[in-house]
Design an enzyme around this catalytic site. Structure first.
Site, PDB file in Angstrom:
ATOM      1  N   LEU A 142      34.448  30.786  37.335  1.00  0.00           N
ATOM      2  CA  LEU A 142      35.623  29.966  37.598  1.00  0.00           C
ATOM      3  C   LEU A 142      36.488  30.705  38.610  1.00  0.00           C
ATOM      4  O   LEU A 142      36.533  31.940  38.619  1.00  0.00           O
ATOM      5  CB  LEU A 142      36.437  29.736  36.315  1.00  0.00           C
ATOM      6  N   ASP A 143      37.197  29.947  39.460  1.00  0.00           N
ATOM      7  CA  ASP A 143      38.143  30.565  40.384  1.00  0.00           C
ATOM      8  C   ASP A 143      39.173  31.378  39.601  1.00  0.00           C
ATOM      9  O   ASP A 143      39.460  31.087  38.435  1.00  0.00           O
ATOM     10  CB  ASP A 143      38.878  29.494  41.196  1.00  0.00           C
ATOM     11  N   ARG A 144      39.765  32.345  40.268  1.00  0.00           N
ATOM     12  CA  ARG A 144      40.759  33.203  39.627  1.00  0.00           C
ATOM     13  C   ARG A 144      41.845  32.394  38.923  1.00  0.00           C
ATOM     14  O   ARG A 144      42.211  32.663  37.781  1.00  0.00           O
ATOM     15  CB  ARG A 144      41.415  34.130  40.664  1.00  0.00           C
TER      16      ARG A 144
END
Length: 304
Positions: A134-136
Site C-alpha cells: 500500500l502507498d505510504r
C-alpha cells in the site's frame, strides 16, 4: 528436567461464541481470565491465533489453548495484526507508514521492519515476506507471507487468489454518476513517479475500477464543491490506480498531493484512501478468508 504441560485441544460441536465456549470447557474460567488468555495470544482456532472474545465458532472447529504465555504480542501505533497463522500475517496499516523501505539499507521504520522484529522475537530463524503493498499514506489491510516460497506463489497467482479488494476513498466534489465503472489505460513515468491515464488504448496497461458513492456532503468556503465517500472495487491492481481514476473523473482523493490539490482541499492531514476489505483463497488451506477494516473515523467526520 521439567516436562512441559501439554496444550489443551477442544473440539466444537455447535455454533457458539468463543468466550462462551471457553468458559464452559475450561473448568469454570471467568470472563476476565478468558480475555487474559486471548490477550496473551494463547488461543488458536484451527491454526490461526484468535484474540476476539466474540469470534463465532462453528461445528467442527478445533480450539487450542496454549499452556505457555503464547507468542509475543505486537504493540505498535502504526500497525495491528488482524490475523495470523503458520503461513500468513494480515495487518491493518495506519497512514504514514511505508510497506517496505523505498531504498535498500534504509533505516526507516516500515510495516515490514516492524513485523520482521515481531516474528524474530518468537523464533530467531523466522522471516516475513512482502506479498503486496500500500502507498505510504494509504491505510488498511496488507498480507505478508511467512516463507519465501509462499511469497512467490501468492505474487504469481495474486489475481487468481484474490476474490475481493474493496477500498474506501473520500473524494473532492460530488461524483457523478453515483455508480459506474472507470476503464482507462495507465502508463507509469518512473523518472517522475507519476502515472498517466488515457481513455483509449495508447499502449499502457488497462485499469478497471468499479465504484459506488455511499454518501455525499456539501462544503463551504474553499471546500464549497463538497465531498463524496466512495466505495471502490478493483478488477485490476495498477500503481496509483484509484487515485488516478478518481482524478480523471474530476474528483481526486482528498489530500492527494500528486493527483489532486493536497492539503489545500483537505480538512484532515492525510490522503483519504483506505483498503477496507481483502478476501482471498488461502494458498495453503485453499479456503476463502475475508478481512475487513473499519472506515477511518475522520472520513465520516468530514461528511457530518
Amino acid at each position: 528436567m521439567i516436562k512441559r504441560k501439554a496444550d489443551t485441544i477442544l473440539k466444537v460441536s455447535e455454533q457458539v461464541a468463543l468466550m462462551e465456549f471457553l468458559i464452559a470447557k475450561m473448568g469454570g474460567m471467568t470472563k476476565s481470565s478468558v480475555k487474559q488468555l486471548l490477550g496473551q495470544r494463547r488461543v488458536k482456532v484451527g491454526n490461526a491465533v484468535q484474540t476476539r472474545h466474540d469470534f463465532a465458532l462453528k461445528a467442527g472447529d478445533v480450539v487450542t489453548v496454549s499452556s505457555g504465555r503464547g507468542n509475543s504480542q505486537l504493540t505498535h501505533p502504526k500497525l495491528k495484526i488482524v490475523y495470523e497463522d503458520d503461513d500468513l500475517i494480515v495487518v491493518n496499516k495506519q497512514p504514514g507508514l511505508l510497506t517496505v523501505a523505498a531504498t535498500p539499507g534504509s533505516s526507516e521504520t516500515t510495516a515490514y521492519s516492524i513485523l520482521r522484529a515481531y516474528v524474530k522475537k518468537q523464533n530467531a530463524r523466522a522471516g516475513v515476506y512482502v506479498v503486496h503493498r500500500l502507498d505510504r499514506e494509504t491505510s488498511g489491510l496488507l498480507v505478508f507471507a511467512r516463507s519465501e516460497e509462499l511469497q512467490h506463489y501468492m505474487r504469481q497467482y495474486w489475481r487468481e487468489l484474490v476474490t475481493e479488494r474493496t477500498y474506501i476513498a473520500l473524494a473532492e466534489g460530488i461524483l457523478e454518476p453515483r455508480e459506474g465503472k472507470i476503464t482507462t489505460w495507465l502508463t507509469e513515468d518512473k523518472r517522475n513517479a507519476v502515472v498517466y491515464s488515457s481513455p483509449v488504448d495508447d499502449g499502457g496497461d488497462i485499469a478497471i475500477t468499479n465504484y459506488k458513492v455511499l454518501r455525499t456532503a456539501k462544503g463551504d468556503g474553499l471546500e464549497a464543491k463538497g465531498y463524496s465517500l466512495v466505495e471502490l472495487h478493483l478488477e485490476t491492481g495498477r500503481t496509483n490506480q484509484i487515485r488516478v481514476h478518481l482524478a480523471s473523473k474530476g474528483c481526486p482523493v482528498v489530500g492527494d498531493r500528486k493527483y489532486g490539490h493536497g492539503n489545500e482541499s483537505s480538512p484532515i492531514d492525510r490522503l483519504c484512501l483506505h483498503a477496507k476489505v481483502l478476501e482471498f483463497i488461502h494458498p495453503v488451506t485453499e479456503k476463502k478468508v475475508r478481512f475487513e477494516s473499519p472506515v477511518p473515523k475522520e472520513f465520516n467526520r468530514v461528511l457530518q
